[in-house]
Write an enzyme that holds these catalytic residues in place. Structure first.
Site, mmCIF file in Angstrom:
data_model
loop_
_atom_site.group_PDB
_atom_site.id
_atom_site.type_symbol
_atom_site.label_atom_id
_atom_site.label_comp_id
_atom_site.label_asym_id
_atom_site.label_seq_id
_atom_site.Cartn_x
_atom_site.Cartn_y
_atom_site.Cartn_z
ATOM 1 N N LYS A 280 0.847 -1.198 0.000
ATOM 2 C CA LYS A 280 0.000 0.000 0.000
ATOM 3 C C LYS A 280 0.882 1.247 0.000
ATOM 4 O O LYS A 280 1.936 1.249 0.627
ATOM 5 C CB LYS A 280 -0.872 0.043 1.271
ATOM 6 C CG LYS A 280 -2.032 -0.939 1.298
ATOM 7 C CD LYS A 280 -2.833 -0.757 2.578
ATOM 8 C CE LYS A 280 -3.945 -1.793 2.700
ATOM 9 N NZ LYS A 280 -4.993 -1.672 1.676
ATOM 10 N N ARG A 354 -9.911 -11.835 2.251
ATOM 11 C CA ARG A 354 -10.741 -12.931 1.712
ATOM 12 C C ARG A 354 -9.985 -14.256 1.759
ATOM 13 O O ARG A 354 -10.574 -15.319 1.927
ATOM 14 C CB ARG A 354 -11.209 -12.574 0.294
ATOM 15 C CG ARG A 354 -10.123 -12.463 -0.723
ATOM 16 C CD ARG A 354 -10.535 -11.701 -1.977
ATOM 17 N NE ARG A 354 -10.579 -10.251 -1.768
ATOM 18 C CZ ARG A 354 -10.939 -9.370 -2.687
ATOM 19 N NH1 ARG A 354 -11.301 -9.776 -3.900
ATOM 20 N NH2 ARG A 354 -10.945 -8.084 -2.421
#
Ligand code: BES
Ligand code: MN
Ligand code: ZN
Length: 500
Positions: A280, A354
């Site tokens: 990020k 996920r």
């Protein structure tokens, strides 16, 4: 009722007090609620009468409108014994709900907690139903706690004693437990990621389980390997902090009807999300200590369900990892075999939640709960869709989703359902494996993430809640200094109540 969730000595006393005329109440401060359109006939009218029409006069002068979350402090008002009267606005009467009441009480508490107070009295409206009173009590408890866990001089000081005048004592005790559950989740989110990492989160869970009588299992790396949780383990590999999976079990059901839980809560517990090798940018990484908010809320909820001794069987499961870039980090193009046997091609290591939940959902599916709710700060795309205050709902079973939405409505937490049509599943097809961990481009990113999770829940009625927006307040609001919000703890408790 004992206060199990807050560190000893820091909770403050919250209790009901006998009904009393405003003039007889002795406290540092008295909080009264006001709706728009005059002093009405409730607590504000009683205070108005005791003060010789002070509130009506101020309303007539336009100083006091009862607008939502607006606060007006009146010091040493003639006719009252309290040092300060705080009038907090509820907005338009017909728009008042559990969420408005929670936030109004939190606003008043936050306002007063700016200085130490030994005794604060709240005057709840007699017209409120019991759930509203409980949410008010919870809000009063949440509002007096800030996010500055590490400051020498904290912005907020808990009241020594909070009194709810004329309120039902059992309802006040329940509201206090609910507030404690929210504050537990907030504290875990607000703690620095160097203090809350997978092992230390598991230890916090164990301490709470010990105090509330929850059964607990903590899976370490060896157990995770034996259980073939290779997806969760893949995400964890980039960190020097080993992962954990925590299973909590509460048994409150009276009737004997098998060992299947009525409810399962599942939480994403990424204690820090750097993005991994799909790193990020710095601005997006700041704040990623909050990526375990789903796990924190699930823990706060099951602890509250236990404290309230609700007549249900519930499990909570959290997958705890740190998503980092260490030399063993999982890579783009890696194919991992999840516990269920489904193979996942990794296209972006920042879509890690996920991948972790794939295994946690499979573990819980094996317990065959009647319904399963997962909470995850899963996608920025859900914030693009629904903003900072509303969570996204995704389901394979409309009745399951409706039950959660109804619970969220009675707790006053905003949620909104998004579609799950089969076409969205096309986006997660992989050329080399069963599925890949991202969709095609950025469109419908919250839904493609939910379609990914759906692959791991089998036929269990399941609802996924993407709490990326509401789990953390970047800026102060009238009812909070900002930071972790404990979002959905209150709704999950309501769901457990409606289930039992
Ligand atoms: N934890 C983030 C999602 C998130 C973003 C939560 C902002 C709260 C605030 C998640 O792991 C993530 O990085 N998701 C990616 C998915 C993408 C790579 C498909 C995202 O949303 O950008
Ligand atoms: Mn991520
Ligand atoms: Zn994440």
């Amino acid at each position: 009722m004992t206060r199990e969730f807050l560190p000893a000595g820091t909770a403050g006393i919250i209790e009901a007090a006998p009904a009393a005329a405003p003039a007889a109440i002795e406290a540092d401060a008295l909080v009264v609620f006001l709706t728009e359109g005059g002093v009405g006939s409730g607590g504000a009218a009683a205070v108005d009468a005791a003060t010789g029409g002070l509130l009506a006069r101020l309303a007539g002068d336009g100083e006091l409108a009862g607008r939502r979350y607006e606060c007006l402090s009146l010091f040493a008002p003639a006719g009252l014994k309290v040092g300060q009267l705080l009038v907090v606005g509820l907005g338009r009467g017909e728009e008042v709900d559990a969420g408005v009441i929670f936030k109004a009480a939190a606003t008043a508490a936050r306002h007063l907690a700016g200085r130490p107070r030994s005794r604060v009295a709240f005057l709840p409206e007699a017209s409120w139903n019991t759930p509203w009173l409980e949410q008010a009590v919870a809000g009063g408890s949440v509002g007096m706690i800030g996010q500055d866990l590490y400051r020498a001089e904290p912005k907020r000081t808990r009241f020594g004693t909070t009194l709810w005048i004329g309120a039902d004592a059992a309802a006040v005790a329940r509201g206090t437990s609910i507030g404690d559950g929210v504050n537990l989740a907030r504290r875990l989110v607000n703690a620095s990621p160097d203090h809350i990492y997978p092992e230390s989160f598991a230890e916090e869970a164990a301490a709470i389980a010990g105090r509330t009588g929850l059964e607990i299992e903590i899976w370490d790396e060896d157990r995770l390997r034996r259980e073939r949780c290779e997806a969760l383990l893949a995400v964890a590999r980039g960190s020097s902090r080993p992962p954990r999976l925590v299973l909590l079990r509460y048994r409150g059901r009276q009737r004997a009807s098998g060992d299947h839980p009525d409810l399962a809560f599942v939480g994403k517990g990424v204690t820090f999300d750097s993005g991994g090798l799909s790193l990020k940018p710095s601005e997006a990484m700041m704040g990623m200590k909050m990526d375990m908010a789903g796990a924190a809320s699930v823990l706060g909820a099951i602890a509250t369900v236990a404290a309230l001794k609700l007549p249900v069987d519930a499990v909570a499961a959290v997958g705890l990892v740190e998503n980092m870039t260490g030399p063993a980090a999982y890579k783009l193009g890696d194919v991992v075999t999840a516990r269920s046997g489904t193979t996942i091609e990794i296209h972006n290591t920042d879509a890690e939640g996920r991948v972790v939940l794939a295994d946690v959902l499979d573990v819980v599916r094996g317990l065959a709960p009647a319904k399963m709710i997962d909470l995850a700060t899963l996608t920025g795309a859900c914030m693009v869709a629904l903003g900072h205050d509303t969570a996204g709902l995704f389901t394979n079973n409309q009745a399951c989703c409706d039950a959660l939405a109804a619970a969220a409505r009675s707790a006053g937490e905003p949620v909104w359902q998004l579609p799950m049509d089969a076409e969205f599943g096309e986006q997660i097809k992989s050329d080399v494996a069963d599925i890949k961990n991202v969709g095609e481009g950025r469109m419908a990113g919250a839904i493609t993430a939910a379609k990914f999770l759906e692959r791991f829940v089998g036929d269990i009625p399941w609802t996924h809640v993407d709490i990326a927006g509401p789990a953390f307040a970047d800026k102060p609001r009238p009812w909070t200094d900002g930071g972790g919000t404990g979002f959905l703890v209150r709704s999950l408790v309501e769901l457990a109540r409606a289930t039992g």
